[in-house]
Design an enzyme around this catalytic site. Structure first.
Site, PDB file in Angstrom:
ATOM      1  N   ASP A 319     -23.397 -18.256  10.390  1.00  0.00           N
ATOM      2  CA  ASP A 319     -22.675 -17.170   9.740  1.00  0.00           C
ATOM      3  C   ASP A 319     -21.187 -17.376   9.997  1.00  0.00           C
ATOM      4  OD1 ASP A 319     -22.381 -14.483   8.538  1.00  0.00           O
ATOM      5  OD2 ASP A 319     -21.719 -13.945  10.558  1.00  0.00           O
ATOM      6  N   THR A 392      -3.388   4.658   1.280  1.00  0.00           N
ATOM      7  CA  THR A 392      -2.101   4.009   0.991  1.00  0.00           C
ATOM      8  C   THR A 392      -2.201   2.489   1.002  1.00  0.00           C
ATOM      9  OG1 THR A 392      -1.457   3.987   3.332  1.00  0.00           O
ATOM     10  CG2 THR A 392      -0.885   5.942   2.048  1.00  0.00           C
ATOM     11  N   MET A 394      -1.318   0.512   3.271  1.00  0.00           N
ATOM     12  CA  MET A 394      -0.137  -0.098   3.883  1.00  0.00           C
ATOM     13  C   MET A 394       0.222   0.678   5.153  1.00  0.00           C
ATOM     14  SD  MET A 394       2.831   1.040   1.183  1.00  0.00           S
ATOM     15  CE  MET A 394       3.114   2.758   0.743  1.00  0.00           C
ATOM     16  N   LYS A 407       4.473  -2.759   5.102  1.00  0.00           N
ATOM     17  CA  LYS A 407       3.694  -3.975   4.841  1.00  0.00           C
ATOM     18  C   LYS A 407       2.304  -3.539   4.400  1.00  0.00           C
ATOM     19  CE  LYS A 407       1.643  -4.870   9.426  1.00  0.00           C
ATOM     20  NZ  LYS A 407       2.012  -3.638  10.131  1.00  0.00           N
TER      21      LYS A 407
END
Length: 697
Positions: A319, A392, A394, A407
């Site tokens: 995995d 949002t 961010m 960011k």
């Protein structure tokens, strides 16, 4: 293997318990499980009877009483040595289990009353919302609070909090592991210690059924069963034993025809020398030691079958998230855009991440400073940090001078910049696409309405994997990565990790289907994983190795658990399985080769008195028939303890073709198995001949 903890081969305690176990195992009910050694024990009882009643099978010379006593003593020692080998292997496992049991102290648990959600976890004083009970009273589903310095009372899943956990009592590793809710490291093990902060844990196992309890049971080998190869070898040894017993009966009648009366004790000694007693005495020790060897590098095997199956594995399926990669995408590089300089992008990214406690945020700060950022955190103590939210998409910071740094996902930042009447640089799309084509995740950074560029987040491959996968390839094992990522991202990660192939956009049922398809083609499959979605595949695979950092369901489904959560160990496990097979084959070759030398020692000595021509076959120059038989019998007994270290440590495995491996075994253990008895039996004959003269034998 040097990085793994080493244990002394046989300690004083193991030696003491092994000697005791050697006598306890003389019980015929136990010995019959090892047919070869049961024949030896049966021979001991018959020769012991002849020592007391020498004429029970007909009138015998009085001097034979001493001979019978010597033969019975050697046979007893032979059985004891074989039992000692098995007991020593078991003793190492029990010693490890004892060290694990030390973690099972009288632990108290702090149950949180789930009707209240406002428990002050930072307060060490008694709390009305807490109930202190013995860990043994915990029930599955209980929620407990464990603070710094306290022992986690039972297996569970972290549902709140983040803390470092000291797992050294179980894994042997000194570095604490960070555990937190909802991540790849949310599973905790009873008996480990919270080193810092606190955790709210939902108990997932009942008392006596924890992972630690199962570990102790597995290490002790209480449920160990013989592997298919071991059963096949046992069948071969039994067949050889029956064949040699028929030969012995035939020799008795040949002796009568030749005018030689062969004592019953001599026939028994001859039987014991010619049947494969060496491998018969070491077979159980080899199997038990296989489990011990994987335990030595912190892998717990549920059975010897699991260890041995590793030796025949054709394909290893891994995995991706949490196994090949660390499970969190970390900052790898900065791509400026919109006329911004790279240093400007780096500094703004660092400032926006100073109080971002996510793995991604911490990695941005770490990489920024590594690339020369001079941002001083103390200057931004009064800044208002905005955490990431799903709405949002961010996060960022509002600075006292009015500057706003954000960011986040490209679409979210573009939308934010447009709302600030800013423009989107044309090269931003190029930067975002470039990061995506590399299999990474782009985070766009802006200062107010100005876009500064993108951060390249990438899956971090665990160290050492590529080299280990190359070594697996060298021994003919194919590696395949399974991931839910798109084919482009999967291809990038697969190339960097060094796997042979990959399955992209892979669902749990896809892993199962692939394993079944490969098994239907006659292949043995090993699967490594750590998540609940890996559990079905781990259960279906011939060898399922779960990461200890993974979920409880993954560990339940697997037949091995890697306590260090290090997938590079798959090579160590596979090599141990091959080593187990090679050790068994090598010692079998040695044992059968021994019989050739014993044949030349005993048969000529028995008949050369009446058939002078047989003297030509007495190439060892053995003194008398009695000294020849006793020398071979003594060598037969002594060789077992001499080979115990090899049986338990294993024959060194070196990747090579089956043909070369066969020739190596024949040249080392076949030829060596013939030469060693010639030298050993002759030396013993020289030593015992004077003693036999004193007893007139």
């Amino acid at each position: 293997m040097s990085k793994y903890k080493k244990t002394k081969f046989i300690t004083k305690d193991i030696l003491s318990s092994s000697v005791k176990g050697a006598f306890i195992k003389l019980n015929p009910v136990y010995m019959i499980k090892n047919p070869v050694m049961f024949v030896v024990e049966l021979g001991f009882f018959i020769t012991l009877l002849l020592s007391v009643f020498p004429d029970i099978f007909g009138k015998q010379d009085d001097s034979l009483r001493i001979y019978n006593i010597i033969v019975s003593a050697i046979l007893l020692v032979t059985v004891l040595f074989a039992n000692f080998a098995e007991s020593a292997a078991e003793g190492r496992g029990k010693a490890q289990a004892a060290s694990l049991k030390k973690t099972q102290k009288e632990v108290k648990a702090r149950i949180i009353n789930t009707n209240y959600n406002n428990v002050n976890v930072g307060d060490n004083d008694d709390n009305d919302n807490e109930l202190i009970v013995d860990a043994a009273e915990l029930k599955k589903g209980d929620v407990v609070l464990v603070k710094a310095g306290e022992i986690i009372p039972n297996d569970g899943e972290v549902i709140e909090g983040i803390a470092s956990v000291d797992e050294s009592a179980i894994t042997g590793e000194s570095a604490p592991v960070v555990k937190e809710a909802g991540g790849d490291f949310s599973s905790v093990t009873g008996g480990t210690t919270v080193a810092s902060d606190w955790l709210k844990i939902e108990i997932t196992s009942l008392p006596g059924e924890s992972f630690l309890d199962k570990m102790i049971t597995m290490v002790e080998g209480a449920k160990r069963q013989k592997t298919p190869n071991e059963i096949a070898l046992t069948t071969l040894l039994v067949s050889l034993t029956i064949i040699f017993m028929i030969v012995i009966v035939t020799l008795y009648h040949i002796g009568i025809y030749s005018g030689v009366t062969i004592p019953v004790s001599t026939l028994i000694a001859l039987t014991v020398c010619l049947i494969p007693t060496t491998i018969g005495g070491l077979l159980s020790a080899i199997g038990i030691a296989g489990i011990d060897r994987v335990t030595s590098f912190n892998v717990i095997a549920m059975s010897g079958n699991a260890v041995e199956a590793c030796g025949d594995v054709d394909t290893v399926i891994l995995d991706k998230t949490g196994t090949i990669t660390y499970g969190n995408r970390l900052a790898f590089d900065f791509y400026p855009a919109g006329g911004a300089g790279k240093q400007e992008l780096i500094d703004n990214a660092v400032i926006s991440s100073l109080k971002d406690d996510t793995p991604e945020g911490k990695s941005i700060v770490e990489l920024g400073y590594r690339l020369g950022s001079m941002v001083k955190p103390e200057k931004y103590l009064s800044a208002a940090f905005t955490p990431f939210t799903a709405q949002t998409r961010m996060s960022g910071v509002n600075l006292p001078d009015g500057a706003v740094i954000r960011k986040g996902a490209p679409s979210a930042i573009e939308k934010y910049v447009k709302s600030q009447n800013g423009s989107i640089p044309l090269e931003l799309t190029q930067r975002v696409n470039e990061i995506s084509s590399l299999g990474g995740t782009p985070l766009v950074v802006c200062n107010g309405s100005k876009i500064l560029g993108a951060i390249y987040l990438k899956d971090t491959i665990k160290q050492g994997l590529a080299e280990r996968f190359r070594r697996l390839r060298a021994i003919g094992i194919k590696t395949i990565m399974c991931t839910g990522d798109n084919p482009l991202t999967a291809a990038t990660i697969a190339q960097e990790a060094g796997v042979d192939d990959f399955i992209a956009e892979c669902k749990p049922e896809d892993k199962m289907a692939f394993i079944k398809k490969e098994q239907a083609a006659g292949k043995l499959i090993a699967m490594t994983g750590d998540g609940t979605n890996d559990a079905p595949a781990l259960a279906q695979a011939d060898v399922g190795i779960a990461m200890n950092s993974g979920t409880a369901s993954a560990k339940e489904a697997a037949n091995m658990v890697d306590l260090d959560s290090d997938p590079t160990k798959i090579l160590d496990v596979v090599e141990t399985g091959k080593q187990l097979l090679i050790t068994r084959g090598s010692l079998t070759t040695f044992s059968i080769a021994n019989d050739i030398a014993k044949y030349f020692a005993i048969i000529p000595a028995m008949f050369m008195m009446v058939i002078p021509e047989m003297r030509q076959l007495n190439i060892m120059g053995l003194s008398t028939p009695y000294s020849a038989i006793l020398s071979a019998l003594i060598f037969n007994a002594v060789i077992i303890p001499l080979l115990i270290p090899l049986a338990m440590k294993g024959v060194k495995y070196t990747p090579m073709s089956a043909g070369r491996l066969l020739m190596r075994n024949i040249s080392i253990y076949g030829i060596g198995g013939v030469i060693a008895p010639f030298a050993g039996i002759k030396l013993i004959d020289i030593m015992i001949t004077p003693l036999l003269h004193m007893t007139k034998l």
